[in-house]
Design an enzyme around this catalytic site. Structure first.
Site, PDB file in Angstrom:
ATOM      1  N   LYS A   1    -102.566  37.625  43.555  1.00  0.00           N
ATOM      2  CA  LYS A   1    -103.982  37.245  43.468  1.00  0.00           C
ATOM      3  C   LYS A   1    -104.715  38.117  42.437  1.00  0.00           C
ATOM      4  O   LYS A   1    -104.362  38.106  41.274  1.00  0.00           O
ATOM      5  CB  LYS A   1    -104.605  37.342  44.854  1.00  0.00           C
TER       6      LYS A   1
ATOM      7  N   TYR B   1    -104.973  35.395  57.320  1.00  0.00           N
ATOM      8  CA  TYR B   1    -104.308  34.458  56.415  1.00  0.00           C
ATOM      9  C   TYR B   1    -103.262  33.681  57.229  1.00  0.00           C
ATOM     10  O   TYR B   1    -102.541  34.262  58.045  1.00  0.00           O
ATOM     11  CB  TYR B   1    -103.651  35.236  55.264  1.00  0.00           C
TER      12      TYR B   1
ATOM     13  N   ASP C   1    -104.819  44.241  55.116  1.00  0.00           N
ATOM     14  CA  ASP C   1    -104.588  43.369  53.961  1.00  0.00           C
ATOM     15  C   ASP C   1    -105.868  43.393  53.117  1.00  0.00           C
ATOM     16  O   ASP C   1    -106.913  42.883  53.535  1.00  0.00           O
ATOM     17  CB  ASP C   1    -104.258  41.945  54.450  1.00  0.00           C
TER      18      ASP C   1
ATOM     19  N   ARG D   1     -82.576  47.032  43.453  1.00  0.00           N
ATOM     20  CA  ARG D   1     -83.089  46.736  44.798  1.00  0.00           C
ATOM     21  C   ARG D   1     -83.705  47.985  45.440  1.00  0.00           C
ATOM     22  O   ARG D   1     -84.519  47.896  46.344  1.00  0.00           O
ATOM     23  CB  ARG D   1     -81.968  46.145  45.664  1.00  0.00           C
TER      24      ARG D   1
END
Ligand SMILES: Cc1ncc(COP(=O)(O)O)c(C=O)c1O
Length: 390
Positions: free
Chosen positions: A207, A110, A182, A57
């Protein structure tokens, strides 16, 4: 180890120790944690991202390779990978903002990000002012004493507005704001926002970076080491870390990023030009077309115009829906950036959280179709679109 009983031997497996060679591909370190000889090294590794690997983590060597690869591509100092694009965006926003803070964001965002910003307002009293992506004067006007952050998208989803990054980042810098961009739609092949003044770049690596529609992932790249350490430390607490296998698939996909982007952009040019000339199409939204509102900004900022376009079919929503059921090669599916061409209806899917006013503000029509163009042969794609339009 051979002195131990079988029950013990099956637990403690031999690990490869390489002498005189190293792997060509980044290995997958599919381990949740790491063992130590020195307790002090163990303790130190838990306090900083550049200590020893301790626990998945916090960090993992395969994930770290991905972070270093994307940080280098984006021209940043370091990166924090996440299990999805939204994981990266939430880690940055929650890691840097406090109740009472104010954010300036562009209108065209988005849908998932717009939803998170609404939620931050409702639950944490973080106010958000919206501006156009190419209006630095509006940023200066919106700044308040409690403003912390400017949030932009290089190429916006789905109407492909292009942010005037140099002007917007400069306005934010004057006011001491942190600018987050972004860069998912452009990828670092078309734009590196840190070169234009951004402080943090986020991606949905789901993506273009991974490129094969087989993983979920996200990443935040930092220009500044102090911001990186702050967000890294928060990401350890939030638990947004990706799995090493997803990081490995992303690294493997990234090896062909430049080649894929070339084809995505070239195919987009063919489809945008032909759709714009088709009698059944009312409007095409792609920043490489001279009529697009962002054409001038895009032509200055980007070497090519990206692989996503949207268009409106004559006849509004019913006609758009008929088009979407008539395509045979393109797939009716969410997401973008993979090798296959995908189409969707933003108003009922990716942007369903927006009300009519917000949809209009983002420029999304009731019948708009978004196309995430793949790397197939352009003529096969056009034949499919032409028959569906017919
Ligand atoms: C521009 C943009 N940013 C962020 C995201 C969220 O990424 P993810 O689906 O990997 O959480 C998406 C998803 O479509 C996107 O298009």
């Amino acid at each position: 180890m051979s002195a131990f009983r079988p029950e013990t031997q099956v637990v403690h497996q031999p690990k490869p120790v390489l002498t005189g060679s190293s792997p060509i591909s980044v290995p997958i370190y599919q381990t949740s944690g790491f063992q130590f000889e020195d307790p002090a090294v163990f303790a130190d590794g838990m306090t900083r991202p550049d200590g020893a690997f301790v626990y998945g983590r916090y960090s993992n060597p395969t994930v770290r390779s991905l972070e270093e690869a994307v940080a280098r591509l984006e021209g940043g100092t370091a990166a924090v990978a996440a299990a999805s694009g939204m994981g990266a965006i939430n880690t940055v926003l929650l890691g840097l903002l406090q109740p009472g803070d104010h954010v300036i964001a562009q209108h065209a965002l988005y849908g998932g990000t717009a939803h998170v910003l609404d939620d931050l307002t409702e639950r944490f009293g973080i106010q958000v002012s919206y501006v156009a992506e190419d209006d630095p004067a509006a940023v200066r006007e919106a700044v308040r004493p409690e403003t912390k952050l400017l949030y932009l998208e290089t190429i916006a989803n789905p109407m492909t507005q292009v942010a005037d990054l140099p002007a917007m980042c400069a306005a934010a810098r004057e006011a001491g704001l942190t600018t987050v961009v972004d860069n998912t739609f452009a990828s670092p092949i078309l734009c590196r926002p840190i070169e234009h003044g951004a402080d943090i770049v986020v991606h949905s690596t789901t993506k273009y970076l991974s490129g094969h529609a087989d993983i979920l992932g996200g990443i935040a790249v930092f220009a500044d080491d102090a911001l990186y350490r702050k967000v890294w430390s928060y990401s350890c607490a939030l638990g947004t870390t990706p799995d090493p296998f997803a990081a490995w698939l992303t690294l493997r996909g990234m090896q062909t990023l430049a080649l894929r982007m070339e084809r995505h952009c070239a195919n987009a040019r063919v489809l945008a030009d032909r759709l714009a000339g088709h009698p059944a199409v009312v409007a095409v939204h792609w920043p490489g077309l001279p009529g697009h509102p962002s054409y001038d900004v895009a032509a200055k900022l980007l070497p090519d115009f990206g692989g996503v376009l949207s268009f409106d079919v004559a006849g509004g929503r019913p006609a758009g829906e008929r088009f979407m059921s008539a395509v045979r090669l393109a797939l009716l599916a969410p997401s973008l950036g993979g090798v296959e061409t995908l189409i969707l209806h933003p108003a009922s899917t990716s942007h369903r959280h927006l009300d009519d006013a917000q949809l209009a503000q983002a420029g999304i029509g009731a019948g708009t179709v978004r196309v995430a163009i793949g790397i197939e042969h352009a003529e096969d794609l056009w034949a499919d679109f032409e028959q569906a339009l017919g």
